[in-house]
Design an enzyme around this catalytic site. Structure first.
Site, PDB file in Angstrom:
ATOM      1  N   ASP A 178      25.133 -23.524  10.847  1.00 25.14           N
ATOM      2  CA  ASP A 178      23.815 -23.041  10.415  1.00 25.14           C
ATOM      3  C   ASP A 178      23.003 -24.158   9.751  1.00 25.14           C
ATOM      4  O   ASP A 178      22.883 -24.216   8.527  1.00 25.14           O
ATOM      5  CB  ASP A 178      24.005 -21.865   9.448  1.00 25.14           C
ATOM      6  CG  ASP A 178      22.724 -21.059   9.254  1.00 25.14           C
ATOM      7  OD1 ASP A 178      21.652 -21.536   9.659  1.00 25.14           O
ATOM      8  OD2 ASP A 178      22.815 -19.954   8.695  1.00 25.14           O
ATOM      9  N   SER A 209      19.555 -20.102   0.661  1.00 26.98           N
ATOM     10  CA  SER A 209      19.800 -20.543   2.028  1.00 26.98           C
ATOM     11  C   SER A 209      19.250 -21.946   2.210  1.00 26.98           C
ATOM     12  O   SER A 209      18.083 -22.211   1.923  1.00 26.98           O
ATOM     13  CB  SER A 209      19.127 -19.595   3.020  1.00 26.98           C
ATOM     14  OG  SER A 209      19.756 -18.340   3.025  1.00 26.98           O
ATOM     15  N   HIS A 257      18.800 -20.755  10.255  1.00 24.24           N
ATOM     16  CA  HIS A 257      18.052 -19.504  10.126  1.00 24.24           C
ATOM     17  C   HIS A 257      16.782 -19.677   9.299  1.00 24.24           C
ATOM     18  O   HIS A 257      15.860 -18.879   9.401  1.00 24.24           O
ATOM     19  CB  HIS A 257      18.940 -18.371   9.595  1.00 24.24           C
ATOM     20  CG  HIS A 257      19.287 -18.420   8.151  1.00 24.24           C
ATOM     21  ND1 HIS A 257      20.503 -18.879   7.673  1.00 24.24           N
ATOM     22  CD2 HIS A 257      18.596 -18.041   7.039  1.00 24.24           C
ATOM     23  CE1 HIS A 257      20.546 -18.766   6.368  1.00 24.24           C
ATOM     24  NE2 HIS A 257      19.388 -18.265   5.938  1.00 24.24           N
TER      25      HIS A 257
END
Length: 721
Positions: free
Chosen positions: A219, A657, A83
């Site tokens: 991810d 992240s 992402h």
């Protein structure tokens, strides 16, 4: 002043560590070392941060300004989240070469795709510069005088720090201006896409599973940093070579078990752990509900469009991901604070603080008046924040209103004779060129979607905001049209030159400044003009900036008081996009009565979630084939299962992240990509029973690269233990 600073630093230095909670400054990690080693860490604080020798900090980068990445080879190869690389993957995708749906794997350096505008930033060193920054600060200074002096001092510090080098420097405030650190950075501008799994792996579960546990999302994405031949940053060039980091992370296949020590090294974005109750109430009961409802409507419209065609899915994917991420986080945050009775707990602490302050006259004079001042300031902040929230989330929700707003200053310049014709013409040509690109990008598909968003969000602006915050133009337009506001909005969209390529061409192809009057008469431009004019006259940003400066000054004193009241407590600073270490242990949690979540997931969960009729749960055929054959290679755990994700008690937030999750030896065991929904209030209040960071198990990542993608050549660069 110097005595106060020494006292504050002493409190920070001598207090005890609180396990799990906290985002710690790596330069000061020696204070946490004993606690970390008692929890299981096998390395030293110096192995994590050292300015004189290569350390783990030299393997960590800020990726794209909002995520984290980590080097995993001596050739500048790095991991981050799927992402985090999403916008780049989408930008390089077409219907013919759909890297978003099909994935992308460069077979060699020549196939790696340049990503213009993408940067990674590496910390060279950090330094406590509190005394230099606060030099000359006097107790009786106003906040403006104080800030002006601080900014002047900061400039001296940063100029000196980078003199004669290619580095950049910044000084940031910690503990609401009680402490300041210098950060010297190196920014690389040639970053290339190396690999990404298809979104059915990299985004498996989609927005449905976002912020949730159990999780089965692969991810990750892979990029490579390039530099000039002398290993210094350089803009894109075919003559650049892979960057050679001082340190890259070894990868461990040994796996994880409950209570294993872990730590996260990355760039957490923003937390506000020391907010007063009034501020938490504003966020949870006013601002979050407004944002959530406005985003609900946009997501409903975009998702319906994305389900119609592959082209529309590509068109809106990145936009929807961005909107949905914050939307779901806010829902969980408000729910979590309420579950914790967070506002009541804050109030109770404030009462205890006030009782302590009132115990002697010196403390009473300094601290007892803080909370009435906080309440007064936040009452004023509420209306400004809410008014500007509706402008950003409702008025600016549609493309047509955003494009109209781009012309706000331009129209004024057309009427200003002091602005030269050449300036007007240049800006008009730029808008015309941007409009041509906009209309060329499948506008026949975008137009009905944008019209619906325009009408729905503008109606919600009118219908839901407090009456005193409503721009008068809404009632004017409602009364202007015989069928009411919605009918007017529909006609305004259709009649605006901003929704017509032909009308835009006619107006801007050969623009003369007198046409500025025609732009100002456009119904959509006039709407955004009237709204923005009302907000700036009644709820200006300058007023909000001044109020926030005043509030920051109150928090600075409040922070001093809390440290004075609890000298034994180790106060960690709020996150502010600077490099931090968070540590904890592998552990599951119990989110509700009779629900007990395990600490890891496997590929079995992917197959259990499979649903070919729902895009978020489509399983890649080759992945299913590997599952059926149980062809997991060396990436299976001791029970023959293929791990996918795990959770731990590390304190993380946005910006983490892509952060590496490391084991006790400092080896890479996973890539951080989310938090559990029940713990999203950790930006405001940390709950050790519920706050869990969600991590992609590095074994699943390597399995996808090797077994699924057949990109084993990339693994040969890495040190895999």
């Amino acid at each position: 002043m110097k005595k106060l600073l020494l006292l504050i630093i002493a409190f920070i230095s001598l207090s005890q560590v609180h396990a799990d909670e906290g985002m710690w400054i790596p330069m000061l990690l020696q204070k946490n070392q004993a606690e970390m080693q008692r929890m299981g860490m096998k390395i030293s604080a110096k192995d994590i941060y050292d300015v004189n020798h290569g350390s783990l900090k030299d393997a960590i980068v800020q990726f794209g300004g909002g995520c984290t990445g980590e080097f995993v080879s001596e050739k500048g190869l790095l991991f981050t989240n799927h992402h985090c690389g999403y916008s780049q993957i989408v930008a390089h995708s077409t219907v013919e070469h759909n890297y978003l749906s099909n994935g992308f794997w460069a077979k060699n350096l020549e196939e790696e795709i340049p990503c213009p505008g993408l940067t990674v930033t590496l910390l060279v060193r950090m330094e406590d510069v509190t005394f230099q920054v606060l030099d000359g600060i006097l107790p009786d200074m106003s906040e403006k005088e104080r800030n002006d002096k601080i900014q002047s001092n900061i400039k001296k510090v940063t100029d000196k720090a980078v003199e004669g080098s290619h580095y950049t420097a910044s000084v940031l405030s910690f503990y609401y201006g009680n402490q300041y650190f210098l950060f010297v950075d190196e920014t690389f501008k040639d970053v290339r896409l190396v690999g990404a799994p298809p979104s059915n792996i990299g985004k498996f579960g989609g927005d449905t599973d976002n912020w949730m546990w159990p999780r089965h999302t692969g991810d990750f994405s892979m990029f490579r940093v390039y530099a000039a031949p002398d290993n210094t940053p350089a803009g894109y060039s075919s003559g650049n070579v892979p960057y050679k980091p001082k340190k890259y992370l070894p990868i461990s296949l040994s796996g994880i078990k409950k209570d294993d020590f872990t730590f996260v090294f990355g760039y957490p974005g923003r937390t506000q752990e020391y907010l007063v109750s009034e501020a938490v109430d504003l966020t949870v009961n006013t601002l979050n509900p407004a944002r959530i409802s406005l985003r609900d409507k946009r997501l409903e419209i975009y998702n319906a469009a994305m389900n119609r065609s592959v082209e529309e899915r590509l068109m809106y994917s990145a936009q929807v991901a961005s909107i949905a991420n914050g939307w779901k986080k806010m829902i969980g945050e408000s729910k979590g604070v309420k579950r914790l009775n967070g506002i009541e707990k804050k109030k109770k602490y404030e009462q205890e603080f006030l009782a302590w302050a009132n115990q002697n006259s010196e403390r009473k004079n300094k601290y007892a008046g803080l909370f009435p001042q906080f309440n007064e300031k936040y009452a004023k902040i509420r209306n400004i924040e809410l008014s500007r929230l509706y402008f950003n989330e409702a008025a600016m929700a549609s493309d047509i209103m955003q494009r109209a707003f781009q012309l706000y200053d331009f129209v004024s310049e057309c009427a200003d004779k002091s602005v030269q014709d050449s300036t007007i013409n240049k800006e008009a040509q730029q808008f015309y060129a941007d409009s041509k690109k906009y209309f060329a990008n499948s506008y026949n598909l975008k137009k009905p979607v944008d019209k619906k968003i325009f009408m729905e969000t503008m109606w919600m602006y009118y219908d839901r905001i407090d009456s005193q915050l409503l721009p008068p133009v809404f009632n004017t337009l409602k009364n202007k049209h015989k069928d009411g506001l919605k009918a007017y909005l529909s006609e305004a969209f259709d009649n605006s030159f901003l929704s017509s390529e032909e009308k835009t061409d006619k107006l801007f192809k050969d623009f003369k400044r007198k046409k500025g009057k025609d732009v100002s008469k456009d119904p959509v431009f006039d709407l955004v003009f009237q709204i923005w004019k009302f907000i700036n006259e009644n709820y200006p940003f300058s007023q909000l900036r001044n109020l926030n400066a005043d509030v920051n000054g109150l928090y600075r004193v409040y922070m001093q008081g809390m440290m004075e009241m609890q000298p034994q407590w180790h106060f960690y600073p709020d996150a502010n996009f600077t490099l931090r270490v968070a540590y904890g242990k592998i552990d599951g949690y119990t989110p509700a009565d009779a629900v007990d979540y395990q600490y890891f997931t496997t590929i079995e969960g992917i197959m259990q979630k499979e649903n070919p009729d729902i895009y978020d749960y489509v399983v890649e055929p080759k992945l299913k084939e590997l599952y059926i054959r149980k062809d997991y290679g060396k990436y299976a755990n001791k029970d023959g299962e293929l791990p996918v994700a795990f959770i731990a008690t590390n304190h993380t937030t946005g910006g983490n992240s892509g952060s590496p999750v490391l084991n006790a030896k400092g080896e890479l065991i996973g890539i951080n990509f989310d938090r559990c929904w029940e713990g999203t209030m950790s930006d405001i209040m940390y709950d050790p029973s519920q706050c869990r960071n969600i991590v992609l198990d590095i074994r699943y990542c390597l399995f996808v690269i090797d077994k699924f993608a057949g990109a084993g050549h990339l693994l040969k660069e890495m040190t895999i233990l």
